[in-house]
Design an enzyme around this catalytic site. Structure first.
Site, mmCIF file in Angstrom:
data_model
loop_
_atom_site.group_PDB
_atom_site.id
_atom_site.type_symbol
_atom_site.label_atom_id
_atom_site.label_comp_id
_atom_site.label_asym_id
_atom_site.label_seq_id
_atom_site.Cartn_x
_atom_site.Cartn_y
_atom_site.Cartn_z
ATOM 1 N N ASP A 260 1.088 -1.122 0.064
ATOM 2 C CA ASP A 260 0.161 0.132 -0.138
ATOM 3 C C ASP A 260 0.932 1.206 -0.183
ATOM 4 O O ASP A 260 1.592 1.371 1.016
ATOM 5 C CB ASP A 260 -0.971 -0.124 1.142
ATOM 6 C CG ASP A 260 -1.841 1.261 1.173
ATOM 7 O OD1 ASP A 260 -1.680 2.071 0.173
ATOM 8 O OD2 ASP A 260 -2.614 1.201 2.324
ATOM 9 N N ASP A 331 -7.694 2.650 -2.502
ATOM 10 C CA ASP A 331 -8.351 2.923 -1.191
ATOM 11 C C ASP A 331 -8.849 4.311 -1.008
ATOM 12 O O ASP A 331 -10.057 4.932 -1.107
ATOM 13 C CB ASP A 331 -7.183 2.758 -0.315
ATOM 14 C CG ASP A 331 -7.491 2.933 1.328
ATOM 15 O OD1 ASP A 331 -8.826 3.169 1.602
ATOM 16 O OD2 ASP A 331 -6.544 3.116 2.046
HETATM 17 P P1 PGA Z 1 -5.221 4.296 7.756
HETATM 18 O O1 PGA Z 1 -4.281 3.024 6.828
HETATM 19 O O2 PGA Z 1 -6.200 3.245 8.411
HETATM 20 O O3 PGA Z 1 -4.432 4.805 8.352
HETATM 21 O O4 PGA Z 1 -5.963 5.007 6.591
HETATM 22 C C1 PGA Z 1 -4.774 1.947 6.194
HETATM 23 C C2 PGA Z 1 -4.617 2.135 4.704
HETATM 24 O O5 PGA Z 1 -4.288 3.277 4.309
HETATM 25 O O6 PGA Z 1 -5.006 1.029 4.118
HETATM 26 ZN ZN ZN Z 2 -4.373 2.268 2.027
#
Ligand code: PGA
Ligand code: ZN
Length: 447
Positions: A260, A331
């Site tokens: 990611d 995402d």
């Molecule tokens: P976050 O990280 O929960 O801090 O957004 C997880 C991701 O980016 O997938």
């Molecule tokens: Zn992510």
């Protein structure tokens, strides 16, 4: 922003159990894995059946995510308290939902969206709304006397997901010099979820030994992966391959790699700025070339947010041929929002979606996104947040939906382990009805 599917008519021919009504909702301010306040909700039905849920919280959040309601009172938790969200559950939301059919998740979520009345759930708070939505889903399962995954979806056979273990952390989740947020191992060549989790965990332990031997730190980041300062953003890939081999597994065949990159966090004025490492700046074309090279050089099967959430031109120009080689996951790009996702599908962005309940704020809209993914030949990954609790809803959701992939951190920190332990429990409970997704989850890219 509410999804179109939330207002779909209820199917009159679907079997509907007679369920009891919501008699009480009780919210409480509790703590998440970073020691920040979050919302816990207990839903109690007339029958006495109850369900409890705790809401997660992200650090590298997308700009279009549903809004968490935080108190802003600097005298408590540096402004991060959630007493207002808690009061909204115990007041307005309870008043509106008392007597509502606990089995009507779609109707309940629609009512929550309408009661909030904003596009981003900012009035009542997505943390308040999601806490209620999930807690009621749990109470409905308790009422039926079945586990949550069965209550969400009755199947003859269930698919256990490939766990994506984030064993090396950077970006917003670590105080090191690695810009890329997550380097994950995917034990897709094993036969059962239990064996897969063991193989990935052995790799995690082996990586610790390798890091120590090289004189690197072995302290862990927010999702339980190691967070050492390294020579480059690419070195984690070499370290992961070495760890997989040293643990006795074949890179690519037994255990593959996913990333990611969370690039929205370092996209500035049209460029990708690697400020945690060497300060270099890259164009979308440079990024595309780098991802192609890494996909050729390493057993990489999945790349999340390889381009920024606002760099749609980058996704379009660089994503096409890359998407033939590897899974490209949106995402921050899609934020589990049916409307934004539909636009992305129409524009041909990515080929997979990360699913996070709290990005959209209700169970129903989350399920709508999953349905859209299925209907449009996108894969989907059920995901935790970097701020988590002992809540295991996502483990059941992953099994219910059968997409074959879950991302919930390293096998370190109880907030992550809770989800993996729940999956072990589900696999044991299902016995012969459990099927481990393995390579099938990535068959489009594993030719
Ligand atoms: P976050 O990280 O929960 O801090 O957004 C997880 C991701 O980016 O997938
Ligand atoms: Zn992510």
């Amino acid at each position: 922003m509410s999804g179109p599917g939330i207002f779909r008519p209820v199917d009159p021919f679907s079997p509907k159990m007679v369920m009891s009504e919501i008699s009480h909702l009780e919210a409480l301010e509790v703590l998440d894995s970073r020691g920040n306040p979050t919302v816990q909700v207990t839903a109690i039905l007339e029958s006495g059946a109850r369900g409890v849920a705790r809401v997660p919280s992200g650090a590298s959040t997308g700009i279009n995510e549903a809004a968490e309601l935080r108190d802003g009172d600097e005298a408590r938790f540096q402004g991060k308290g959630v007493r207002k969200a808690v009061a909204n559950v115990n007041g307005q939301i309870l008043d509106a939902l008392k007597g509502f059919d606990g089995s009507d998740q779609v109707g309940l979520d629609r009512k929550l969206v309408e009661l909030d009345g904003t596009d981003n759930k900012g009035r009542l708070g997505a943390n308040a709304i999601l806490g209620v939505s999930m807690a009621v889903a749990h109470s409905a399962a308790a009422e039926k006397g079945v586990p949550l995954y069965r209550s969400l979806c009755e199947r003859d056979r269930y698919v256990l997901p490939v766990p994506m273990l984030n064993i090396l952390n950077g970006g917003q989740h670590a105080d090191n010099n690695v810009d890329i947020q997550e380097f994950m191992v995917l034990p897709l060549g094993l036969d059962t979820f239990g064996d897969a989790l063991r193989a990935a965990t052995e790799t995690f332990h082996t990586l610790k030994g390798i890091l120590k031997q090289k004189g690197y730190g072995t302290a862990t980041g927010d999702e339980g992966g190691f967070a050492p300062s390294l020579k480059s953003n690419e070195e984690p890939m070499e370290l992961l391959v070495e760890a997989i081999e040293s643990a006795g597994y074949r890179p690519g065949d037994d255990i593959a790699i996913a990333m990611d990159a969370a690039t929205s966090e370092f996209f500035e004025s049209g460029e990708y700025v690697f400020s945690q490492s060497d300060g270099s700046r890259k164009s979308a074309a440079d990024m595309g070339a780098m991802w192609h090279e890494w996909a050729d050089r390493y057993p990489l099967v999945s790349l999340e947010d390889g381009f920024s959430e606002i760099d749609h031109d980058g996704w379009k120009a660089e994503g096409g041929s890359l998407g033939e080689k590897i899974q490209l996951v949106g995402d921050d790009l899609f934020v589990t929002n049916p409307q934004i996702f539909q636009q992305g599908i129409d524009d041909g962005l990515a080929n997979s979606i990360l699913i996070k309940l709290n990005q959209i704020g209700t169970v129903t809209e989350t399920l709508d996104c999953i349905e859209m993914a299925r209907n449009n030949n996108y894969t989907f990954i059920i995901s935790h947040r970097s701020g988590e609790t002992e809540d295991t809803t996502i483990a059941d959701l992953a099994v219910a939906c059968g997409g074959g992939q879950i991302k919930t951190g390293s096998t370190c920190r109880s907030d992550r382990i809770a989800k993996y332990n729940r999956l072990l429990e589900i696999e044991a409970e299902l016995g012969a009805k459990a099927h481990y997704a393995g390579r099938e989850a990535f068959d489009r890219w594993l030719k």
